[in-house]
Design a protein around this motif. Sequence first.
Motif, PDB file in Angstrom:
ATOM      1  N   PRO A  72       0.820  -1.210   0.000  1.00  0.00           N
ATOM      2  CA  PRO A  72       0.000   0.000   0.000  1.00  0.00           C
ATOM      3  C   PRO A  72       0.856   1.263   0.000  1.00  0.00           C
ATOM      4  CG  PRO A  72      -0.049  -1.069   2.145  1.00  0.00           C
ATOM      5  CD  PRO A  72       0.668  -1.997   1.235  1.00  0.00           C
ATOM      6  N   ILE A  73       0.348   2.273  -0.649  1.00  0.00           N
ATOM      7  CA  ILE A  73       1.033   3.561  -0.696  1.00  0.00           C
ATOM      8  C   ILE A  73       0.306   4.495   0.265  1.00  0.00           C
ATOM      9  CG2 ILE A  73       1.604   5.520  -2.158  1.00  0.00           C
ATOM     10  CD1 ILE A  73       3.106   3.108  -3.037  1.00  0.00           C
ATOM     11  N   LEU A  74       1.064   5.198   1.059  1.00  0.00           N
ATOM     12  CA  LEU A  74       0.427   6.140   1.978  1.00  0.00           C
ATOM     13  C   LEU A  74       0.498   7.550   1.412  1.00  0.00           C
ATOM     14  CD1 LEU A  74       1.626   4.741   5.393  1.00  0.00           C
ATOM     15  CD2 LEU A  74      -0.498   4.305   4.156  1.00  0.00           C
ATOM     16  N   ALA A  75      -0.427   8.349   1.885  1.00  0.00           N
ATOM     17  CA  ALA A  75      -0.582   9.659   1.263  1.00  0.00           C
ATOM     18  C   ALA A  75       0.557  10.614   1.562  1.00  0.00           C
ATOM     19  CB  ALA A  75      -1.899  10.280   1.692  1.00  0.00           C
ATOM     20  N   ASP A  76       1.253  10.431   2.672  1.00  0.00           N
ATOM     21  CA  ASP A  76       2.123  11.547   3.073  1.00  0.00           C
ATOM     22  C   ASP A  76       3.625  11.346   2.886  1.00  0.00           C
ATOM     23  OD1 ASP A  76       2.865  11.070   6.548  1.00  0.00           O
ATOM     24  OD2 ASP A  76       2.479   9.621   4.980  1.00  0.00           O
ATOM     25  N   ASP A  77       4.091  10.103   2.619  1.00  0.00           N
ATOM     26  CA  ASP A  77       5.526   9.911   2.753  1.00  0.00           C
ATOM     27  C   ASP A  77       6.343  10.378   1.542  1.00  0.00           C
ATOM     28  OD1 ASP A  77       4.762   7.994   1.082  1.00  0.00           O
ATOM     29  OD2 ASP A  77       5.563   6.282   2.172  1.00  0.00           O
ATOM     30  N   GLY A  78       5.688  10.943   0.576  1.00  0.00           N
ATOM     31  CA  GLY A  78       6.442  11.476  -0.542  1.00  0.00           C
ATOM     32  C   GLY A  78       6.517  12.981  -0.438  1.00  0.00           C
ATOM     33  N   ASN A  79       7.133  13.589  -1.407  1.00  0.00           N
ATOM     34  CA  ASN A  79       7.216  15.038  -1.317  1.00  0.00           C
ATOM     35  C   ASN A  79       6.260  15.733  -2.278  1.00  0.00           C
ATOM     36  OD1 ASN A  79       8.524  14.024  -3.433  1.00  0.00           O
ATOM     37  ND2 ASN A  79      10.546  14.895  -2.943  1.00  0.00           N
ATOM     38  N   ALA A 108      -0.374   9.983   8.799  1.00  0.00           N
ATOM     39  CA  ALA A 108       0.469   8.848   8.443  1.00  0.00           C
ATOM     40  C   ALA A 108      -0.284   7.648   7.892  1.00  0.00           C
ATOM     41  CB  ALA A 108       1.282   8.424   9.652  1.00  0.00           C
ATOM     42  N   SER A 109      -1.452   7.359   8.409  1.00  0.00           N
ATOM     43  CA  SER A 109      -2.087   6.120   7.991  1.00  0.00           C
ATOM     44  C   SER A 109      -3.118   6.320   6.882  1.00  0.00           C
ATOM     45  CB  SER A 109      -2.753   5.471   9.202  1.00  0.00           C
ATOM     46  OG  SER A 109      -3.696   6.388   9.724  1.00  0.00           O
ATOM     47  N   ILE A 110      -3.131   7.471   6.266  1.00  0.00           N
ATOM     48  CA  ILE A 110      -4.107   7.697   5.205  1.00  0.00           C
ATOM     49  C   ILE A 110      -3.609   7.088   3.901  1.00  0.00           C
ATOM     50  CG2 ILE A 110      -5.276   9.449   3.840  1.00  0.00           C
ATOM     51  CD1 ILE A 110      -5.209  11.224   6.279  1.00  0.00           C
ATOM     52  N   PRO A 111      -4.356   6.175   3.325  1.00  0.00           N
ATOM     53  CA  PRO A 111      -3.898   5.589   2.064  1.00  0.00           C
ATOM     54  C   PRO A 111      -3.971   6.608   0.938  1.00  0.00           C
ATOM     55  CG  PRO A 111      -6.093   4.802   2.618  1.00  0.00           C
ATOM     56  CD  PRO A 111      -5.638   5.639   3.763  1.00  0.00           C
ATOM     57  N   ASN A 112      -3.152   6.382  -0.066  1.00  0.00           N
ATOM     58  CA  ASN A 112      -3.081   7.325  -1.177  1.00  0.00           C
ATOM     59  C   ASN A 112      -4.213   7.038  -2.157  1.00  0.00           C
ATOM     60  OD1 ASN A 112      -1.767   9.451  -2.517  1.00  0.00           O
ATOM     61  ND2 ASN A 112      -0.884   7.991  -3.960  1.00  0.00           N
ATOM     62  N   SER A 113      -5.433   7.265  -1.711  1.00  0.00           N
ATOM     63  CA  SER A 113      -6.580   6.928  -2.533  1.00  0.00           C
ATOM     64  C   SER A 113      -7.592   8.054  -2.425  1.00  0.00           C
ATOM     65  CB  SER A 113      -7.165   5.613  -2.025  1.00  0.00           C
ATOM     66  OG  SER A 113      -8.532   5.554  -2.290  1.00  0.00           O
ATOM     67  N   PHE A 114      -7.976   8.604  -3.546  1.00  0.00           N
ATOM     68  CA  PHE A 114      -8.810   9.811  -3.500  1.00  0.00           C
ATOM     69  C   PHE A 114      -9.989   9.717  -4.451  1.00  0.00           C
ATOM     70  CE2 PHE A 114      -4.565  10.949  -2.157  1.00  0.00           C
ATOM     71  CZ  PHE A 114      -4.812  11.648  -0.990  1.00  0.00           C
ATOM     72  N   LEU A 115     -10.594   8.562  -4.510  1.00  0.00           N
ATOM     73  CA  LEU A 115     -11.735   8.391  -5.404  1.00  0.00           C
ATOM     74  C   LEU A 115     -12.846   9.363  -5.025  1.00  0.00           C
ATOM     75  CD1 LEU A 115     -13.002   6.756  -7.679  1.00  0.00           C
ATOM     76  CD2 LEU A 115     -13.862   5.178  -5.970  1.00  0.00           C
TER      77      LEU A 115
END
Lengths: 489, 537
Positions: free
Chosen positions: A442-449, A459-466
């Motif tokens: 799974p990819i998380l929403a915040d760990d990239g720039n 931290a635990s929000i998945p990178n999903s924005f449907l």
Amino acid sequence: MSKGTKVPGYMQGKGSRNPRGIIGDREIRYKCSLQNTILDVLRGRPGWQEVPGQNNIQPNVNQANPKQAGSGSTTQGTTSGYKGSVRNPQGPGTQSAVPTRLQGDGDWDFYWCDREWLAQNYDTMFLYEHQKILHFRNHYELTRKNLMVKNLKRLKKQTERELGKAEGQSFEFFPTTYELPSEYHIFVEEFKKNPGIIWIMKPAARAQGRGIFLFRRLKDITDWKKGEYQPLSDPNREVPETYVVQRYIENPYLIGGRKFDVRVYVLVVSYNPLKVWLYRSGFARFSNTRFSLDSIEDTYVHLTNVAIQKNAPDYDPDKGCKWSTQQLRKYLSAKHGVEAVKKAFKGIDNIIIKSLQSVQKIIINDKHCFEMYGYDVLFDSDLKPWLIEINASPSLTASGKEDYDLKFGLLNDLLNVLDLENRLTGKEKRVGGWDLLWEDGPILADDGNMECAPNGTTASIPNSFLGCHNERKRQLRELYTAAQSIKKS
Amino acid sequence: MGDSNYSKAYIQALIDELKTSKIYTDLQCAAQVDLAKPTLRLSELKKGVLNGLVNSGWDRKLRNAIYRFLQTNPKLQAPTPPPEHLKEPLVYLRKAQQSWEKRILKSLNSMCTELNIPLARKRPEKDQKEWAQKWTELGIDGPVRIEKTEPKDASEKDLSQIRPVYAPKDFLEVIIGLQNPNYHGSDTPGFYHLWGIVQVPLKVKDIDELRLQYSDMSINQCQSGIDDAQDIPSELFEQERVKLGKKVISANHGPLAQEFSKKGCPTSMRATLWCQILAIEVDEIDILYYEQLKTNVLQHELLVDSLLYKDVKLTATNDDQYFVFEDFLYQVLLPFSRDTHVLKHFDYNSASPPKSYIRGRLGMEEFAVNYPPNGVIPFHGFAMYVAPMCFLFKETITLYYVFREMYIRYFFRLHSISSHPQGIVGLSLLFESLLQTHEPDLFFHLKSVGCHPLKVAFKWLVRAFSGYLSSDQVLLLWDRILAYNSMEILAVLAVAIFSFRKTNLMKVQSYNAAEAVLADLTTLQVIPLIQLSLFSK
């Protein structure tokens, strides 16, 4: 496939300069077998050029008879005549000895082909490092309704075995399903256990809602069997068509008394490792009439496929009976609160990942291939999402301006993700409207720039924005500026 | 209520109102329950009962009921003015409204004669049953096909022949034509002549007064509708807002909810907050009352039904956002036309309910009935007052009562001629005066190419922007109507839209071009726009 270093002569020089692809400075050549939005998108991209000639002609007519093709030189002659130039990157003695393999479809970089073309040509096709083609070889593992269920059931069992029953719960997103005729007897047993419930019958391989019907009594299905299975009624058909029979979801979520399903677009660029993108926008299709279980003969009520709705007597094509996913999400959050909606949409993420994992080992992975799936998801009255089906060729024909804008953006961003132009760094988590949902985990929403998020809490929000705001143009602008500066430094 | 601002008569009216409402008996019951408690000492009877009522939440309910009365009933001055002054103090506007009503009635009557359909008639038994069955899916074939089950019926009608009685455009012409007879000498130039097309001299607020009124919306204040956007991390604003919202909701106090909503309602709380502001708590009596209205619909057929049908088909059904709610709209609008509770608002509405006479008794006062029973003749776009609220309420009944309250508090003012500052005349004038003060070059340009800004903006105002903006934006806008108890925000937004599209508007050379520039408002974000036009200059 062992052709990593093979580069057509005319671009050898450039290829070595560029580690990721070999397109370099020249234009990108594409082929497209469809005449709708995708062609508009391809034509509209700067620096892309259509491969001249008729797209729809299949280059290897002789492929229908592989034995003849084995005779060698003639075949080569015909293909070269069609292609205009033959490059022979494949020396004698490499894996396959079938000469047609020599045709090397090298004159395009990107091919939006139809499934039939791929099925006929894939095994004999030669692809260069940089070439991209739509569909995986055995995409039907997920899109044929009977195979999808088979694969899901298998992964579910495996998960239960390895991680326990509780973990298997996360697979409870498809209704009880059996394949007919092979599982007819198990089905009848199940049917007798639950009298009175409604079942839905779907042909496994047909699309757009053709051949679907509902029934409550076993008699209905025996009548159908007689009609369908008469062995001599149709001499061309050797085996009876495969159907799936599925427990019908009797408590769908209704809006304004109407049933709807949600179309979700998912892009898979690799099965090994599994890399999945999810598109923010999509739409909810409403059934034209009001939902009630009294009239199960009335197909229009129960099916939300646009294709079927079009035949309804009072269908208004301008209206299209659609809501954007954004609109739907807004509506649901107003009624049930933000948290409940987050949970429901998380369920959709789960459906996507689990279903793709179920075929991960079966699909023949090929770095040239990518696939855009259209998932059809239905909510029940408890806001639990159910997987209805997965399409490998979701309709790209637009039903109106809004629909056109959606699909145009969708496809354009798809090309941005594939990035044949080599403008990105390859580490992006969002490109236009696509969000990276899964990359071997799974990819998380915040760990990239790329996403601006404050420290800590997300931290635990998945990178999903449907169904979230999709300001794709602005995002792309920022993305390309950022990528450019990273590359320079 | 020791407040000396209220006259004795007013307080008496309030008490009378409370005594006849359900809360009176409820309070009595609750007090008796408290009385029966063994812990209560006889010496502290009064105090004990009062404390008990506060603890059980009845004190809040009483406060809400009083607050509701204060909001809907205009303050009485002493000496008591005649009732027609309560409706409309200016004689010439009163007359204008009356003649406008006559026109509407005439057009309605002529439609009746032309199509040979009665204003009202009883439905045959068979049709009644059919209607009862189809109640939740009235949109499928509407009144027409149901009637067709009886082909012999002479009055068989076709929905295509029904046309809306009037549209905002017709109404605008009436408003343009309004003249104050006291300014008759306006031939002399420079004496009194307004730039705009509304020539009624009413006092409207200027921008400074509006800034004060809407100070909670200023740019330095976080707002729902901007700062809770999905790409803004929720811990910056949204989480706190929702937390506070939950507290407000649990207090169940109208004025508190209203104050909170000044910065907008979080989407998931809007339904509850609106109910609290409007003091709506649906109880068994309300359900029963609605069922009764429904029975009335089933039993009798009105010409107004066809008008409503036609309107829904023309507006909501064709709208991408609202088509889903077609059936809900019928379930609200048809009972609404039968609801005699709505008649009460004519006490403070310049309009009066049209009268109709029982067959053969024309002109005899004792046989006069209000037609339709609620006294409101729908116009083109009427259904759009309901449509955005379908996003809020799942229960038709709650939806019904919220809409009814919104109508008798606010929306009726948008289609009757009055001097009230929130009436359509006042709003139009406010729009024109704000625009010409703050965008004089734009105003002048449009005026000189023959496109009066109000001609475009009027339809927005009449519908309170419903159907023009995207539904979530309409709700954010209506939040502010409720919170500030004023519709002046509509005019402010209209001005903001003109300012926002100014660059393009300055280039147009014709009315059609201007209309094209302003045709699609669905992409606009209302709250930032309002902030821009109120606070940025």
